[in-house]
Design a protein around this motif. Structure first.
Motif, short mmCIF file in Angstrom:
data_model
loop_
_atom_site.label_atom_id
_atom_site.label_comp_id
_atom_site.label_asym_id
_atom_site.label_seq_id
_atom_site.Cartn_x
_atom_site.Cartn_y
_atom_site.Cartn_z
N SER A 1 0.83 -1.21 0.00
CA SER A 1 0.00 0.00 0.00
C SER A 1 0.86 1.25 0.00
O SER A 1 0.59 2.21 -0.74
N GLN A 2 1.90 1.26 0.81
CA GLN A 2 2.78 2.42 0.86
C GLN A 2 3.48 2.64 -0.47
O GLN A 2 3.59 3.77 -0.96
N HIS A 3 3.94 1.55 -1.08
CA HIS A 3 4.64 1.68 -2.36
C HIS A 3 3.71 2.24 -3.43
O HIS A 3 4.11 3.12 -4.21
N PHE A 4 2.48 1.77 -3.47
CA PHE A 4 1.55 2.24 -4.49
C PHE A 4 1.12 3.68 -4.24
O PHE A 4 0.82 4.41 -5.19
N ARG A 5 1.08 4.09 -2.98
CA ARG A 5 0.81 5.51 -2.70
C ARG A 5 1.97 6.38 -3.14
O ARG A 5 1.78 7.48 -3.68
N GLN A 6 3.18 5.90 -2.91
CA GLN A 6 4.38 6.68 -3.26
C GLN A 6 4.55 6.77 -4.77
O GLN A 6 4.91 7.82 -5.31
N TYR A 7 4.28 5.65 -5.46
CA TYR A 7 4.43 5.62 -6.92
C TYR A 7 3.04 5.50 -7.55
O TYR A 7 2.69 4.50 -8.17
N PHE A 8 2.27 6.56 -7.38
CA PHE A 8 0.85 6.52 -7.77
C PHE A 8 0.64 6.53 -9.28
O PHE A 8 -0.46 6.28 -9.76
N ARG A 9 1.71 6.81 -10.04
CA ARG A 9 1.57 6.82 -11.50
C ARG A 9 1.78 5.44 -12.13
O ARG A 9 1.72 5.30 -13.34
N LEU A 10 2.04 4.44 -11.33
CA LEU A 10 2.20 3.09 -11.87
C LEU A 10 0.93 2.64 -12.58
O LEU A 10 -0.18 2.89 -12.11
N GLU A 11 1.10 1.97 -13.70
CA GLU A 11 -0.04 1.42 -14.43
C GLU A 11 -0.62 0.22 -13.66
O GLU A 11 0.10 -0.45 -12.91
N PRO A 12 -1.92 -0.06 -13.85
CA PRO A 12 -2.51 -1.22 -13.17
C PRO A 12 -1.74 -2.52 -13.41
O PRO A 12 -1.58 -3.33 -12.48
N ALA A 13 -1.25 -2.72 -14.62
CA ALA A 13 -0.50 -3.94 -14.92
C ALA A 13 0.81 -3.98 -14.14
O ALA A 13 1.26 -5.06 -13.71
N GLU A 14 1.44 -2.83 -13.95
CA GLU A 14 2.68 -2.77 -13.18
C GLU A 14 2.41 -3.06 -11.71
O GLU A 14 3.18 -3.79 -11.06
N ARG A 15 1.33 -2.52 -11.18
CA ARG A 15 0.97 -2.79 -9.79
C ARG A 15 0.72 -4.28 -9.58
O ARG A 15 1.18 -4.87 -8.60
N ALA A 16 -0.01 -4.87 -10.52
CA ALA A 16 -0.31 -6.29 -10.40
C ALA A 16 0.97 -7.13 -10.45
O ALA A 16 1.11 -8.10 -9.69
N ALA A 17 1.90 -6.75 -11.31
CA ALA A 17 3.15 -7.51 -11.43
C ALA A 17 4.00 -7.37 -10.17
O ALA A 17 4.59 -8.35 -9.70
N ILE A 18 4.06 -6.17 -9.61
CA ILE A 18 4.82 -5.97 -8.36
C ILE A 18 4.22 -6.83 -7.25
O ILE A 18 4.94 -7.47 -6.48
N GLN A 19 2.91 -6.84 -7.17
CA GLN A 19 2.25 -7.64 -6.14
C GLN A 19 2.51 -9.13 -6.35
O GLN A 19 2.85 -9.85 -5.40
N ASP A 20 2.37 -9.60 -7.58
CA ASP A 20 2.58 -11.02 -7.87
C ASP A 20 4.00 -11.46 -7.54
O ASP A 20 4.21 -12.53 -6.95
N ILE A 21 4.98 -10.66 -7.92
CA ILE A 21 6.38 -11.03 -7.68
C ILE A 21 6.69 -10.98 -6.19
O ILE A 21 7.41 -11.85 -5.66
N SER A 22 6.16 -10.00 -5.49
CA SER A 22 6.38 -9.90 -4.04
C SER A 22 5.78 -11.11 -3.32
O SER A 22 6.44 -11.73 -2.47
N TYR A 23 4.55 -11.45 -3.67
CA TYR A 23 3.90 -12.62 -3.07
C TYR A 23 4.67 -13.89 -3.38
O TYR A 23 4.91 -14.73 -2.52
N GLY A 24 5.04 -14.05 -4.64
CA GLY A 24 5.74 -15.26 -5.05
C GLY A 24 7.08 -15.42 -4.39
O GLY A 24 7.46 -16.52 -3.96
#
Length: 426
Positions: free
Chosen positions: A26-49
């Protein structure tokens, strides 16, 4: 890919330093609010994995290092890059090149050669490194050794399957709002929307693939909610009757509160000590067009919020290790310590003892956790029964207590139903 890899590195780094994964994301997405939805999803998937497979990834990295890393930022970067090489479809050359570039971006440019060499060596030695789990249980099962040992002790025939399930992707299960529709009708809506699903039981429908809630038909109108099949048992096990007064202790985010109100016309008071998390309760009630009294309060200190009127039913969904839901929260298994279990057990006992006087004679209290550790579950209830002569343990589905272990349908949960009666005559 550069923003994705660097973002995942920053998130995983936060978690390894002790932070909750959801908070870090949540903090990362607030800080980098211009990230595209696909980029957010990829960051989340890689972090979880990366966190799901952290035990194996760390074992691999230790084999590839000739000496300890001098920059703490390099470990999470290398862990996620190795995860990407092994578990994603991204081009290997791109993963390595971007990791080298990120090394410069984070001010560790002097380690570019090291990062490149480690990742290239992983590719060359992959077959050998895949066998690390044969000699190392932490690498094999990607759980702390103490966790593995507890499961071996308490689940001698199931522990390996439970660990494998904990490292899998969780199912997305829906709960049908019986006030709005039924399962067959909603399955038809899903099919019309091109969403494959199957009917599990009662109000539970499992999607074959997860989708954003915005794709779910009539979601905003309150026809359906996302809730694990195991969690859906709570409202059903309480044996709710029209007009009863019900307490949902530790209620946030409100899934069980809303399910009770969908099932029966009852008066619910929802309590939680976290004011911020109570906003989720209000949001869920509003979307589902339901009404409950929501209060901020500590379940272990009812004198601060209780009006003295006894409840017919109490749901004590107490704080716990969350060991039954680690596939949804893979950071838990690395952030928890074995000593935490006893601390949770102490807190649970305090809550149970505090709530019991609030239950009316003949009323029922459902004790619930999302834990698979007996110290928080069966042992907790046995100790409670020894302290309270007016407590009677009622059977659930033919069992005295119900321990659900994680599987393809649901997460791990524990339930025990207690009835209040007069203590035996002496």
């Amino acid at each position: 890919m550069l923003a994705i890899q660097r973002g995942a590195m920053q998130v995983v780094s936060e978690v390894l330093a002790g932070r909750n994964l959801n908070d870090a994301l949540s903090q990362h997405f607030r800080q980098y609010f211009r990230l595209e939805p696909a980029e957010r999803a990829a960051i989340q998937d890689i972090s979880y994995g990366t966190l799901r497979h952290l035990g194996w990834l760390r074992a691999v990295l230790s084999k590839l290092l000739l000496k300890p890393l001098t920059d703490p930022q390099l470990e999470p970067l290398l862990l996620i890059a190795i995860y990407q090489l092994e578990y994603t479809r991204a081009a290997p050359y791109a993963i390595v090149d971007h990791a080298v570039t990120v090394t410069t971006k984070i001010g560790a440019g002097g380690a570019k050669g090291l990062v490149n060499a480690i990742l290239r060596n992983f590719q060359r030695q992959r077959e050998t490194l895949l066998k690390l789990g044969e000699r190392n249980e932490v690498a094999c099962y990607s759980h702390p050794q103490w966790w593995i040992n507890l499961l071996k002790k308490h689940y001698p025939t199931e522990w390996q399957a439970m660990l494998a399930t904990a490292n899998s992707h969780p199912p997305m299960t829906l709960r049908i709002n019986a006030r709005k529709t039924d399962a067959p009708a909603y399955l038809k809506l899903l099919a019309e929307a091109g969403i494959a699903a199957k009917w599990l039981d009662d109000a539970a429908i499992q999607l074959l693939e997860a989708v954003p809630v915005t794709r779910l038909p009539q979601f905003a109108e309150g026809w359906v909610s996302v809730q694990d099949e195991g969690a859906q048992l709570a409202a059903k096990l309480l044996d709710l009757q029209e007009g009863q007064s019900v307490l949902d202790a530790c209620a946030a985010p409100g899934g069980k509160t809303c399910h009770m109100l969908e099932m029966a016309k009852v008066d619910v008071i929802a309590i939680d000590h976290d004011e911020a998390r109570l906003s989720r309760v209000h949001e869920n009630l509003s979307r589902l067009q339901l009404s409950a009294t929501v209060k901020c309060g500590d379940a272990a200190k009812p004198t601060e919020w209780w009006d003295g009127k006894p409840f017919d039913r109490i749901l004590a969904d107490v704080p716990c290790s969350a060991s039954g839901v680690v596939r949804r929260h893979p950071d838990i298994k690395w952030l928890r310590r074995e000593t935490d279990i006893a601390q949770f057990a102490t807190q649970q006992a305090e809550i149970l003892d505090a709530l019991w006087p609030l239950l009316a004679e003949g009323g029922k209290l459902l004790y619930a956790t999302c834990s698979i550790f007996p110290q928080e579950n069966g042992e907790q209830i046995n100790a409670f029964l020894a302290r309270h002569e007016d407590a009677v343990l009622l059977p659930l589905a033919g069992e005295i207590q119900q321990q659900l272990t994680p599987n393809a349908r649901h997460d791990g949960f524990y339930y025990a139903l207690l009835a209040k009666g007069a203590p035996p005559a002496r």
